[in-house]
Design an enzyme around this catalytic site. Structure first.
Site, PDB file in Angstrom:
ATOM      1  N   LYS A   1     -23.796 -14.741   4.144  1.00 13.95           N
ATOM      2  CA  LYS A   1     -25.134 -14.184   3.979  1.00 13.95           C
ATOM      3  C   LYS A   1     -25.442 -13.614   2.608  1.00 13.95           C
ATOM      4  O   LYS A   1     -24.618 -12.936   2.004  1.00 13.95           O
ATOM      5  CB  LYS A   1     -25.312 -13.034   4.981  1.00 13.95           C
ATOM      6  CG  LYS A   1     -25.311 -13.478   6.411  1.00 13.95           C
ATOM      7  CD  LYS A   1     -25.605 -12.283   7.271  1.00 13.95           C
ATOM      8  CE  LYS A   1     -25.557 -12.665   8.742  1.00 13.95           C
ATOM      9  NZ  LYS A   1     -25.688 -11.468   9.571  1.00 13.95           N
TER      10      LYS A   1
ATOM     11  N   GLY B   1     -12.828  -8.648   3.377  1.00  9.24           N
ATOM     12  CA  GLY B   1     -11.790  -8.971   4.350  1.00  9.24           C
ATOM     13  C   GLY B   1     -11.480 -10.455   4.400  1.00  9.24           C
ATOM     14  O   GLY B   1     -10.330 -10.875   4.330  1.00  9.24           O
TER      15      GLY B   1
ATOM     16  N   ARG C   1       0.823  -1.219   0.000  1.00 10.64           N
ATOM     17  CA  ARG C   1       0.000   0.000   0.000  1.00 10.64           C
ATOM     18  C   ARG C   1       0.853   1.263   0.000  1.00 10.64           C
ATOM     19  O   ARG C   1       0.444   2.289  -0.536  1.00 10.64           O
ATOM     20  CB  ARG C   1      -0.914   0.027   1.220  1.00 10.64           C
ATOM     21  CG  ARG C   1      -2.026  -0.977   1.093  1.00 10.64           C
ATOM     22  CD  ARG C   1      -3.032  -0.814   2.191  1.00 10.64           C
ATOM     23  NE  ARG C   1      -4.135  -1.723   1.958  1.00 10.64           N
ATOM     24  CZ  ARG C   1      -5.208  -1.780   2.717  1.00 10.64           C
ATOM     25  NH1 ARG C   1      -5.328  -0.991   3.758  1.00 10.64           N
ATOM     26  NH2 ARG C   1      -6.166  -2.620   2.433  1.00 10.64           N
TER      27      ARG C   1
ATOM     28  N   GLY D   1     -15.241  -2.710   1.496  1.00  7.36           N
ATOM     29  CA  GLY D   1     -16.362  -1.773   1.503  1.00  7.36           C
ATOM     30  C   GLY D   1     -16.423  -0.898   0.268  1.00  7.36           C
ATOM     31  O   GLY D   1     -17.456  -0.833  -0.403  1.00  7.36           O
TER      32      GLY D   1
HETATM   33  P1  ADP Z   1     -15.921 -11.161   2.993  1.00  9.16           P
HETATM   34  O1  ADP Z   1     -15.354 -10.690   4.314  1.00  9.16           O
HETATM   35  O2  ADP Z   1     -14.863 -11.625   2.063  1.00  9.16           O
HETATM   36  O3  ADP Z   1     -16.872 -10.166   2.385  1.00  9.16           O
HETATM   37  P2  ADP Z   1     -18.070 -12.577   4.283  1.00  9.16           P
HETATM   38  O4  ADP Z   1     -17.789 -11.844   5.553  1.00  9.16           O
HETATM   39  O5  ADP Z   1     -19.288 -12.229   3.534  1.00  9.16           O
HETATM   40  O6  ADP Z   1     -16.795 -12.481   3.297  1.00  9.16           O
HETATM   41  O7  ADP Z   1     -18.163 -14.153   4.567  1.00  9.16           O
HETATM   42  C1  ADP Z   1     -17.201 -14.844   5.306  1.00  9.16           C
HETATM   43  C2  ADP Z   1     -17.824 -15.784   6.289  1.00  9.16           C
HETATM   44  O8  ADP Z   1     -18.711 -16.699   5.666  1.00  9.16           O
HETATM   45  C3  ADP Z   1     -16.772 -16.622   6.971  1.00  9.16           C
HETATM   46  O9  ADP Z   1     -16.825 -16.349   8.360  1.00  9.16           O
HETATM   47  C4  ADP Z   1     -17.189 -18.057   6.672  1.00  9.16           C
HETATM   48  O10 ADP Z   1     -16.993 -18.949   7.753  1.00  9.16           O
HETATM   49  C5  ADP Z   1     -18.659 -17.907   6.370  1.00  9.16           C
HETATM   50  N1  ADP Z   1     -19.143 -19.040   5.590  1.00  9.16           N
HETATM   51  C6  ADP Z   1     -18.728 -19.443   4.370  1.00  9.16           C
HETATM   52  N2  ADP Z   1     -19.356 -20.585   3.980  1.00  9.16           N
HETATM   53  C7  ADP Z   1     -20.190 -20.917   4.973  1.00  9.16           C
HETATM   54  C8  ADP Z   1     -21.126 -22.006   5.190  1.00  9.16           C
HETATM   55  N3  ADP Z   1     -21.290 -22.963   4.268  1.00  9.16           N
HETATM   56  N4  ADP Z   1     -21.823 -22.005   6.338  1.00  9.16           N
HETATM   57  C9  ADP Z   1     -21.642 -21.045   7.252  1.00  9.16           C
HETATM   58  N5  ADP Z   1     -20.795 -20.002   7.127  1.00  9.16           N
HETATM   59  C10 ADP Z   1     -20.071 -19.940   6.007  1.00  9.16           C
HETATM   60 MG    MG Z   2     -16.206 -10.609   6.269  1.00  9.54          MG
END
Ligand code: ADP
Ligand code: MG
Length: 399
Positions: free
Chosen positions: A196, A356, A35, A379
């Protein structure tokens, strides 16, 4: 197009540059200076063109008070090594304490202020704070795309009060993401995962209008599969947005976008290891989607799905990924995500990873260097991808 530092006369001017030097530290040493490197062209240009350059960054989450471990001294040292010019580090960032030091700054010289998030006024975009800086400087430069989705005093409040332009890094990122959305190289593929759907409905809706294929894994896939009538056993499913998932599937169909859901899944009865250690048996199995037992939950994508996703990814010209394919924090359920990360690394097109956990997964797979653009903050990238305006960008002057 936004105005940049090339569109203004910087010579002999006091220039306040908001950079994103929020780098990982270990034992007060910079672990990864990418960075810092990314903003060197801007800083060099300013110095060579006779500007008095004042850099400001945040580092960690000190939440409005001084936290010793988040002082920016290690960052200043690394910058000085990289740029080969003396970088004067101040222990203050409050406009009330820096005036005399700024007065002494000569054309071509570079100064870095203390961590801007030591100030309580930063994140609440305190107007007095922004005004205090505005009174001391001539031009504001934003070179911190990753923080542009936040309207803070140093990314937005100050910019409203003075001539505000983009640095070269900001210009590059705006162009990169602008082209990505307006004129992507095809096939354009999105990979979405994470827990989600509800967090990301707008992003999915926006991507459905742009991409050719959407590959879905992670907990998000469970909800889509449930919406299609599959029994997901004890898996994480967002019951309350099943109707939204159904609607997104329809939207994809209407737009001619192929939505690919897992054909097979890794399932387990518990994410805790202990009960399994006792019976000395592998606590997971791979099943076809639709063959999950009631007490099992899906925690990763299966081998066949990895194979199908990987082929699509490798053939793509543009790929955006957000969200891991499984519960990648818990081994061995990181495997699907790691294999997909490797496919992304093997893809010859533009590859963008936002989020993240997704960025952490790239690190785990050791493929960071082979991804075109990784945005940890996530974000700003996601907001931009869903078509939202970023306050820190909007406030910059148009060309
Ligand atoms: P990012 O930070 O890259 O945007 P998210 O925060 O949306 O990603 O998602 C990450 C989370 O999703 C992780 O904590 C992971 O454990 C959870 N996750 C992924 N697959 C599953 C699953 N099949 N069931 C429950 N949680 C899950
Ligand atoms: Mg996340």
């Amino acid at each position: 197009m936004k105005r940049t530092i090339e569109d203004v006369d910087v010579s002999n001017k006091m220039i306040f540059v908001r950079v994103d030097f929020n780098v990982p530290l270990e034992n007060r040493k910079v672990q990864d200076d990418s960075r810092i490197q990314a903003s060197i062209p801007t800083i060099k240009y300013l110095s060579e063109n006779g500007a008095k350059t004042v850099l400001v960054t945040h580092l960690g989450r000190p939440e409005g008070k001084v936290v010793e471990e988040y002082r920016v001294d290690p960052v200043a040292e690394r910058l000085e090594e990289l740029i080969g010019i003396k970088v004067k580090k101040l222990d203050y960032v409050d406009p009330n304490y820096i005036k005399e030091d700024l007065d002494e700054l000569k054309p071509g010289e570079i100064m870095i202020l203390e961590n801007v998030r030591f100030l309580a006024g930063e994140e609440i975009c305190d107007n007095g704070l922004a005004k205090g800086w505005a009174d001391l400087i001539d031009i504001f430069v934003n070179d911190a795309f990753g923080t542009a989705h936040r309207a803070h005093a140093s990314t937005y409040g100050l910019a409203k009060q003075v001539e505000a332009v983009a640095g070269f890094l900001m210009e590059k990122e705006l162009k990169f993401f602008g082209d990505l959305l307006d004129n992507p190289q095809r096939p354009f593929v999105a990979i979405l995962g994470g827990a989600k759907i509800s967090d990301k409905i707008e992003v999915i809706e926006c991507l459905i209008k742009k991409v050719d294929k959407i590959l879905i894994g992670g907990g998000m896939a469970n909800t889509f599969l449930a919406a299609q009538g599959f029994d997901l056993g004890n898996s994480y499913v967002e019951e309350k947005v099943l109707h939204i998932a159904e609607d997104l599937i329809k939207q994809a169909e209407l737009n001619g976008v192929q939505m690919v859901l897992p054909y097979d899944l890794v399932v387990t009865k518990s994410l805790e290891e202990e009960p399994w250690r006792q019976i000395k048996k592998e606590p997971w199995r791979q099943v076809k989607t639709g063959e999950i037992d009631p007490e099992e939950m899906a925690v990763d994508i299966g081998d066949e799905t990895v194979e199908i996703f990987s082929h699509i990814i490798i053939d793509a010209k543009t790929v955006i990924m957000n969200g891991p394919m499984g519960v990648f924090e818990t081994e061995p359920y990181h495997e699907g995500t790691v294999k997909i990360a490797k496919a992304l690394a093997a893809c010859q097109g533009y590859t963008v990873v936002g989020g993240g956990d997704s960025a952490a997964a790239m690190k785990k797979a050791g493929v960071e260097a082979d991804i075109t653009h990784i945005s940890t903050g996530g974000g700003a990238t996601l907001k931009f991808l869903q078509g939202s305006k970023l306050p820190g960008v909007e406030v910059l002057l148009d060309r």
